[in-house]
Design an enzyme around this catalytic site. Structure first.
Site, PDB file in Angstrom:
ATOM      1  N   GLU A  46      57.675  22.812  38.939  1.00 59.97           N
ATOM      2  CA  GLU A  46      56.829  23.898  38.429  1.00 59.97           C
ATOM      3  C   GLU A  46      56.290  24.758  39.580  1.00 59.97           C
ATOM      4  O   GLU A  46      55.081  24.853  39.774  1.00 59.97           O
ATOM      5  CB  GLU A  46      55.657  23.232  37.711  1.00 59.97           C
ATOM      6  CG  GLU A  46      55.121  23.929  36.516  1.00 59.97           C
ATOM      7  CD  GLU A  46      54.193  22.975  35.790  1.00 59.97           C
ATOM      8  OE1 GLU A  46      54.555  22.566  34.686  1.00 59.97           O
ATOM      9  OE2 GLU A  46      53.139  22.608  36.343  1.00 59.97           O
ATOM     10  N   CYS A 106      31.190  45.581  49.583  1.00 56.33           N
ATOM     11  CA  CYS A 106      29.845  45.496  50.127  1.00 56.33           C
ATOM     12  C   CYS A 106      29.491  44.025  50.310  1.00 56.33           C
ATOM     13  O   CYS A 106      28.720  43.458  49.530  1.00 56.33           O
ATOM     14  CB  CYS A 106      28.921  46.156  49.118  1.00 56.33           C
ATOM     15  SG  CYS A 106      27.572  46.958  49.892  1.00 56.33           S
ATOM     16  N   GLU A 107      30.093  43.405  51.300  1.00 54.21           N
ATOM     17  CA  GLU A 107      30.001  41.959  51.463  1.00 54.21           C
ATOM     18  C   GLU A 107      30.462  41.648  52.888  1.00 54.21           C
ATOM     19  O   GLU A 107      31.602  41.961  53.232  1.00 54.21           O
ATOM     20  CB  GLU A 107      30.972  41.339  50.435  1.00 54.21           C
ATOM     21  CG  GLU A 107      30.904  39.877  50.255  1.00 54.21           C
ATOM     22  CD  GLU A 107      29.828  39.452  49.260  1.00 54.21           C
ATOM     23  OE1 GLU A 107      29.480  40.219  48.351  1.00 54.21           O
ATOM     24  OE2 GLU A 107      29.333  38.345  49.430  1.00 54.21           O
ATOM     25  N   TYR A 161      39.305  30.872  50.830  1.00 54.09           N
ATOM     26  CA  TYR A 161      39.919  29.718  51.506  1.00 54.09           C
ATOM     27  C   TYR A 161      40.099  29.930  53.010  1.00 54.09           C
ATOM     28  O   TYR A 161      40.776  29.140  53.651  1.00 54.09           O
ATOM     29  CB  TYR A 161      41.339  29.461  50.969  1.00 54.09           C
ATOM     30  CG  TYR A 161      41.509  29.367  49.490  1.00 54.09           C
ATOM     31  CD1 TYR A 161      40.824  28.414  48.726  1.00 54.09           C
ATOM     32  CD2 TYR A 161      42.412  30.200  48.828  1.00 54.09           C
ATOM     33  CE1 TYR A 161      41.035  28.321  47.364  1.00 54.09           C
ATOM     34  CE2 TYR A 161      42.625  30.114  47.465  1.00 54.09           C
ATOM     35  CZ  TYR A 161      41.925  29.170  46.739  1.00 54.09           C
ATOM     36  OH  TYR A 161      42.144  29.075  45.389  1.00 54.09           O
ATOM     37  N   ARG A 180      53.895  29.617  43.915  1.00 59.15           N
ATOM     38  CA  ARG A 180      53.776  30.309  45.207  1.00 59.15           C
ATOM     39  C   ARG A 180      55.134  30.551  45.879  1.00 59.15           C
ATOM     40  O   ARG A 180      55.392  31.625  46.401  1.00 59.15           O
ATOM     41  CB  ARG A 180      52.899  29.456  46.127  1.00 59.15           C
ATOM     42  CG  ARG A 180      52.534  30.114  47.434  1.00 59.15           C
ATOM     43  CD  ARG A 180      51.872  29.093  48.370  1.00 59.15           C
ATOM     44  NE  ARG A 180      50.834  28.350  47.726  1.00 59.15           N
ATOM     45  CZ  ARG A 180      49.553  28.696  47.684  1.00 59.15           C
ATOM     46  NH1 ARG A 180      49.167  29.781  48.305  1.00 59.15           N
ATOM     47  NH2 ARG A 180      48.678  27.953  47.061  1.00 59.15           N
ATOM     48  N   ARG A 204      41.697  35.510  48.678  1.00 61.76           N
ATOM     49  CA  ARG A 204      42.024  34.254  49.361  1.00 61.76           C
ATOM     50  C   ARG A 204      41.401  34.122  50.756  1.00 61.76           C
ATOM     51  O   ARG A 204      40.916  33.040  51.100  1.00 61.76           O
ATOM     52  CB  ARG A 204      43.535  34.033  49.408  1.00 61.76           C
ATOM     53  CG  ARG A 204      44.136  33.816  48.010  1.00 61.76           C
ATOM     54  CD  ARG A 204      45.610  33.449  48.046  1.00 61.76           C
ATOM     55  NE  ARG A 204      45.850  32.120  48.573  1.00 61.76           N
ATOM     56  CZ  ARG A 204      46.332  31.868  49.770  1.00 61.76           C
ATOM     57  NH1 ARG A 204      46.636  32.849  50.598  1.00 61.76           N
ATOM     58  NH2 ARG A 204      46.504  30.630  50.180  1.00 61.76           N
TER      59      ARG A 204
HETATM   60  N1  PLP Z   1      51.537  23.368  38.330  1.00 59.57           N
HETATM   61  C1  PLP Z   1      50.208  23.141  38.266  1.00 59.57           C
HETATM   62  C2  PLP Z   1      49.708  22.223  37.238  1.00 59.57           C
HETATM   63  C3  PLP Z   1      49.331  23.753  39.166  1.00 59.57           C
HETATM   64  O1  PLP Z   1      48.022  23.515  39.092  1.00 59.57           O
HETATM   65  C4  PLP Z   1      49.862  24.649  40.135  1.00 59.57           C
HETATM   66  C5  PLP Z   1      48.982  25.318  41.110  1.00 59.57           C
HETATM   67  O2  PLP Z   1      47.835  25.115  41.273  1.00 59.57           O
HETATM   68  C6  PLP Z   1      51.240  24.868  40.148  1.00 59.57           C
HETATM   69  C7  PLP Z   1      52.047  24.220  39.248  1.00 59.57           C
HETATM   70  C8  PLP Z   1      51.877  25.808  41.133  1.00 59.57           C
HETATM   71  O3  PLP Z   1      51.668  25.451  42.424  1.00 59.57           O
HETATM   72  P1  PLP Z   1      52.280  26.334  43.603  1.00 59.57           P
HETATM   73  O4  PLP Z   1      51.933  27.762  43.300  1.00 59.57           O
HETATM   74  O5  PLP Z   1      51.614  25.832  44.815  1.00 59.57           O
HETATM   75  O6  PLP Z   1      53.752  26.119  43.597  1.00 59.57           O
END
Ligand code: PLP
Length: 434
Positions: free
Chosen positions: A293, A364-365, A337, A296, A333
């Site tokens: 899944e 404004c930060e 982070y 990124r 980000r």
């Molecule tokens: N699946 C789940 C349940 C997630 O929470 C996330 C990201 O937080 C992802 C997939 C995707 O992760 P990435 O974008 O790091 O591949």
């Protein structure tokens, strides 16, 4: 910058994306601008799908659409034969509006609202990834009322925590996501779900973190999950027919990160399918349908954000701030982070580096500093600045902070460009104001 066929600096020192000079895109569509390299997105999806097909056979990938969600990306996933992961009614609505076949959708969330569950059922979402006892009860009740049976996975926590370059194995896991395998909660939840007549328990889901470089972390997760699958099957007679190993594969942000190409992502998959294949044989369990899944790694490096340089502030012996027309409203980000990125002047990539500056946003930060300590030629007002690897969790996390409008998203492919999401207008900002 991680150069590739579809994103490079040309012989005149100009950044080109999808065969189009970035500064032409900036002129045509205005800045700030999110640019997405569609060819690269499709390449990564194909690489994942082909590798799964070649090394394991029975499986697919789901694009984690939280990384970047709009109608265009769902259309691309549909055309590429990929599944999707959705985490809210809004993502389901967007995918549906794009014509995506929702039987290929995995619905996540630690607190799915009852109306979101209703909407997902009505829309024909294929799989629920169940993440609480409450959800088991609500889903059973709603499916019983509809006279349907819903395929579910249970989200489990294998106790492997990965933090970018390293991972740790933790016995007790403090997380709002998933049922812990070690504590026995996961077994409890599965026994409960498997006893429901309107739920079809198909298998397990686990996601161990994000931006993970260490492939061994995934292999360890497979080991824990297949041990658990063996207990379920041999002791309780419940087979795990599907195993979804989540996302989290790392991308290149700065010079400290490896420069991954598409082949590297195939290696992540090969590692996983190899580990799973061997564990299945060794532990004598049902060979599950294989899912990953990623989010990124599909859209992150495909995205470049373009800005126009504005004010400069030189604080002697301290720092030079170069302000641009974007900010934390289009990329939260760095503030959230402390994320780092690489930047370049889009038309002056070969100019000698003259200074180290911090690129400030216009919010404004004080914390709205986008790109800290980056080396650049002396930038002039009006120069186009490009930030790389902004495609994931940039637009997706954008806001209207300070009532700034959300930039447009433009897709490029084979020297053509099109607007996937138009720039907001001031009217959009007051649309819901009464
Ligand atoms: N699946 C789940 C349940 C997630 O929470 C996330 C990201 O937080 C992802 C997939 C995707 O992760 P990435 O974008 O790091 O591949």
């Amino acid at each position: 910058m991680n150069e590739r066929a579809t994103m490079k600096i040309n012989s005149q020192g100009k950044l080109e994306i999808g065969g189009i000079p970035a500064s032409d895109l900036a002129r045509r569509y205005g800045t700030p601008l999110y640019v997405m390299d569609e060819t690269y997105i499709r390449q990564v999806v194909r690489a994942y799908r082909d590798t799964i097909a070649r090394t394991y056979g029975d499986g697919n990938m789901a694009y984690a659409s939280k990384a970047f969600s709009c109608k265009a990306i769902y259309r691309i996933m549909q055309e590429e034969g990929a599944c999707i992961d959705v985490v809210s009614g809004g993502e389901i609505y967007t995918a549906k509006a794009a014509g995506f076949d929702l039987s290929l959708a995995y619905f996540h969330g630690n607190n799915k609202l009852e109306e979101e569950i209703e909407f997902a059922l009505e829309s024909g979402v294929g799989t629920f990834v169940v993440d609480s006892y409450d959800e088991i009860e609500i889903l059973e009740r709603l499916c019983a009322a509809r006279g349907t049976r819903q395929k579910i996975l249970i989200r489990v926590n294998p106790g492997v925590e990965a933090h970018t370059h390293t991972f740790v194995q933790t016995a007790t896991v403090d997380s709002k996501f998933g049922f812990s395998v070690r504590s026995g909660e996961a077994l409890d939840a599965i026994l409960g779900a498997a006893s429901k007549s309107h739920l079809d328990f198909a298998g397990l889901h686990s996601h161990i973190g994000s931006q993970i470089f260490d492939k061994q972390a995934f292999v360890l997760a497979v080991d824990v999950l297949t041990d658990f699958a063996a207990t379920l099957e041999h002791t309780h007679g419940i087979a795990v027919r599907e195993l979804n190993l989540g996302g989290g594969f790392a991308i290149h942000y700065t010079a400290e990160d490896p420069r991954y190409n598409v082949e590297e992502y195939c290696e992540y998959v090969r590692n996983l399918t190899r580990a799973l294949e061997s564990d299945v044989a060794r532990k004598g369990i049902t060979r599950p349908y294989f899912m990953i899944e990623p989010g990124r790694s599909i859209v992150g490096e495909a995205g470049v954000t373009l800005y126009t340089v504005g004010a400069r502030k030189e604080i002697r012996d301290v720092r030079t701030y170069l302000a641009v027309d974007g900010g934390m409203f289009e990329n939260i980000r760095p503030a959230l982070y402390d994320s780092r990125y690489e930047v370049v002047l889009a038309d002056r990539a070969f100019d000698p580096i003259e200074e180290t500056v911090s690129v400030a946003g216009k919010c404004c930060e004080s914390g709205d500093v986008l790109y800290k300590d980056v080396a650049l030629p002396k930038a002039r007002r009006g120069d186009v600045l490009a930030a790389f690897s902004t495609g994931a969790y940039g637009y997706a996390m954008s806001s209207n902070y300070n009532r700034n409008i959300t930039p447009a998203v433009v897709f490029v492919r084979d020297k053509e460009s099109y607007v996937a999401v138009r720039r907001q207008t001031y009217d959009d900002l007051i649309r819901n104001d009464q």
